[in-house]
Design an enzyme around this catalytic site. Structure first.
Site, short mmCIF file in Angstrom:
data_model
loop_
_atom_site.label_atom_id
_atom_site.label_comp_id
_atom_site.label_asym_id
_atom_site.label_seq_id
_atom_site.Cartn_x
_atom_site.Cartn_y
_atom_site.Cartn_z
N SER A 165 -5.92 6.66 13.53
CA SER A 165 -5.47 6.72 14.93
C SER A 165 -6.65 6.74 15.89
O SER A 165 -7.75 7.20 15.55
CB SER A 165 -4.59 7.96 15.16
OG SER A 165 -5.37 9.13 15.13
N ASN A 166 -6.43 6.24 17.09
CA ASN A 166 -7.51 6.18 18.07
C ASN A 166 -8.00 7.56 18.47
O ASN A 166 -9.16 7.73 18.86
CB ASN A 166 -7.05 5.39 19.30
CG ASN A 166 -6.98 3.90 19.02
OD1 ASN A 166 -7.16 3.46 17.88
ND2 ASN A 166 -6.72 3.11 20.04
N GLU A 167 -7.12 8.57 18.38
CA GLU A 167 -7.56 9.94 18.65
C GLU A 167 -8.60 10.37 17.62
O GLU A 167 -9.63 10.99 17.96
CB GLU A 167 -6.36 10.89 18.63
CG GLU A 167 -5.43 10.78 19.82
CD GLU A 167 -4.48 9.60 19.71
OE1 GLU A 167 -3.76 9.32 20.68
OE2 GLU A 167 -4.46 8.95 18.64
N GLU A 221 -10.13 -1.61 5.35
CA GLU A 221 -8.94 -1.65 6.19
C GLU A 221 -9.32 -1.67 7.66
O GLU A 221 -8.69 -2.32 8.48
CB GLU A 221 -8.04 -0.44 5.91
CG GLU A 221 -6.76 -0.44 6.73
CD GLU A 221 -5.85 0.73 6.44
OE1 GLU A 221 -4.73 0.74 6.96
OE2 GLU A 221 -6.25 1.64 5.70
N GLN A 278 0.83 -1.21 0.00
CA GLN A 278 0.00 0.00 0.00
C GLN A 278 0.86 1.25 0.00
O GLN A 278 1.72 1.41 0.87
CB GLN A 278 -0.92 0.00 1.23
CG GLN A 278 -1.83 1.22 1.34
CD GLN A 278 -2.50 1.30 2.69
OE1 GLN A 278 -1.83 1.39 3.72
NE2 GLN A 278 -3.82 1.25 2.72
N GLY A 279 0.64 2.15 -0.94
CA GLY A 279 1.37 3.41 -1.02
C GLY A 279 0.47 4.58 -0.66
O GLY A 279 -0.03 5.27 -1.56
N TYR A 280 0.26 4.79 0.61
CA TYR A 280 -0.59 5.90 1.07
C TYR A 280 0.26 6.97 1.78
O TYR A 280 0.45 8.06 1.29
CB TYR A 280 -1.67 5.38 2.03
CG TYR A 280 -2.94 4.91 1.37
CD1 TYR A 280 -2.99 4.61 0.01
CD2 TYR A 280 -4.09 4.72 2.11
CE1 TYR A 280 -4.15 4.18 -0.59
CE2 TYR A 280 -5.27 4.28 1.53
CZ TYR A 280 -5.30 4.01 0.18
OH TYR A 280 -6.46 3.57 -0.41
N SER A 281 0.77 6.62 2.97
CA SER A 281 1.45 7.61 3.81
C SER A 281 2.72 8.13 3.14
O SER A 281 3.41 7.42 2.40
CB SER A 281 1.81 6.99 5.16
OG SER A 281 0.66 6.67 5.90
#
Length: 410
Positions: free
Chosen positions: A395-397, A246, A128-131
């Site tokens: 993220s959980n935040e 995801e 996967q090329g996301y970040s």
């Protein structure tokens, strides 16, 4: 909500158990039992995918016409749960559970006919090329450019935290084709052949010592426009759809229940701080009991979501709640694993485990010596790997912000 399986469901459960008992070899069970993160050893994962594909169960969530199974939601849950309880190695989610769904929904017939069968067999293996270095949680801020040049997009930039880039022969990626008033505009979803000229892969050493993730550099890499999924400049639509897969699917509670049981078994024979058994230490036993109770609550919540979806209702914010609870419970349990492992669990012994990638700059002892039992070698690697659980897949935040806005109206 009825928590009892129907007779049909029980028969299906027995069928799955029989298949797992027959096909899960000792080596595959060991790979599942000694895996150190959410990713199994690559070779074992691919072998298990081959076996599942022979049975027609490699991609049960796909439409039947593309190789999926005509299962009810309850059967999907049972299969996921029984596979986890049996210790089956995990399959890489990038192809089967993620990009395949985008190809099925947005791809051309040519793209479907080429990629889907090869994803099932493992001939095509995706990363996967996301970040990017400056675009992680704020994914829409990505800047890897893709300039139109005839029938190609010429891609320049980099992607980071790319899991299994060294093993993958294809990447699905988000690239910047234009810049609009909103940063979500002008993003395109493309499939990139990893053998293309101009691609460089640099492994990233994780805190566990494993090289599972990488940074990938693109220097004027030519990508045919026929590899665009959906429309050029409308990749954000595809990406949002894919993120649903995801963050969802499968059952988290069985693996956590197995881990809790393992910790209790180990603590019953490990010395505690006052000289007795660790399991009899009030502080430790209280933490373990709390985690196991919360894991059982998580299972009930998973059942509730399953029931809602089965009735055609949208689970809504429940997916965010499950993501927060499951990852944080996993972090708590891996901390307790470290406590139960004791001094021998502090030794760095990846050669006694089945990690998800190569281990950098580590020379195992010639005689294969391990200071304790294999689970004591697994504990610290799982602990380090699990710290990322509250960050990846949203993220959980961010998930708490979703809950605050959608559920509490804040």
């Amino acid at each position: 909500m009825d928590l009892k399986w129907s007779k049909t469901d029980q028969e299906f459960r027995d069928e799955v158990r029989g298949f797992l008992a027959e096909k899960l070899t000792p080596d595959l069970r060991e790979a599942g039992r000694l895996q150190t993160s959410v990713y199994s050893e690559h070779e074992a994962s691919m072998e298990w995918q081959r076996i599942l594909h022979e049975r027609g169960w490699a991609a049960p969530a796909w439409p039947v016409e593309h190789g999926g199974c005509d299962w009810s939601l309850t059967q999907h849950y049972i299969f996921s749960r029984e596979s986890t309880l049996a210790g089956a190695p995990a399959l890489s989610p990038m192809g089967i559970r993620m990009v395949a769904h985008a190809i099925i929904k947005f791809g051309t017939e040519e793209q479907k006919s080429y990629f889907l069968p090869r994803i099932l067999t493992g001939e095509v293996f995706f990363c996967q090329g996301y970040s990017e270095p400056e675009a992680g949680s704020d994914l829409a801020a990505l800047s890897m450019s893709a300039v139109s040049d005839g029938d190609d997009l010429v891609c320049t930039g980099s992607k980071i935290w790319t899991t299994h880039a060294q093993e993958a022969n294809w990447m699905f990626a988000l690239v910047r084709t234009t810049r609009g008033a909103k940063k979500q505009q002008g993003i395109t979803f493309v499939l990139i052949d990893m053998t293309s000229p101009g691609i460089q892969i640099r492994p990233l050493v994780m805190t566990s010592g494993e090289e599972v993730q990488n940074q990938v550099f693109f220097d004027e890499v030519r990508v045919p426009k026929k590899n665009v999924i959906g429309a050029i400049d409308d990749g954000w639509t595809v990406a949002k759809y894919l993120l649903e897969f995801e963050r969802g699917g499968g059952a988290s509670s069985p693996a956590l229940q197995v881990l809790g049981e393992e910790i209790a078994t180990v603590a019953a024979r490990q010395p505690g701080p006052s000289g007795g058994r660790l399991i009899d230490d009030p502080a430790f036993s209280r933490k373990l009991a709390d985690a196991r109770i919360r894991t059982d609550v998580l299972e009930i919540l998973e059942y509730q979501v399953l029931a809602a979806v089965a009735e055609g209702r949208n689970p809504g914010t429940a997916s965010s709640m499950l993501k927060v609870l499951s990852t944080e419970l996993s972090q708590i349990l891996t901390e307790l694993s470290m406590e139960a492992a004791g001094p021998r669990g502090r030794a760095y012994q990846p050669h006694a485990t089945r990690p998800g990638g190569p281990v950098a700059e580590f020379e195992p002892p010639a005689d294969g010596y391990v200071s304790g039992e294999p689970w004591q070698a697994v504990a610290p690697l799982r602990y380090f790997n699990d710290r990322a659980g509250s960050i990846y897949a949203g993220s959980n935040e961010i998930q708490r912000n979703i809950l605050a806005k959608a559920a509490l109206g804040l």
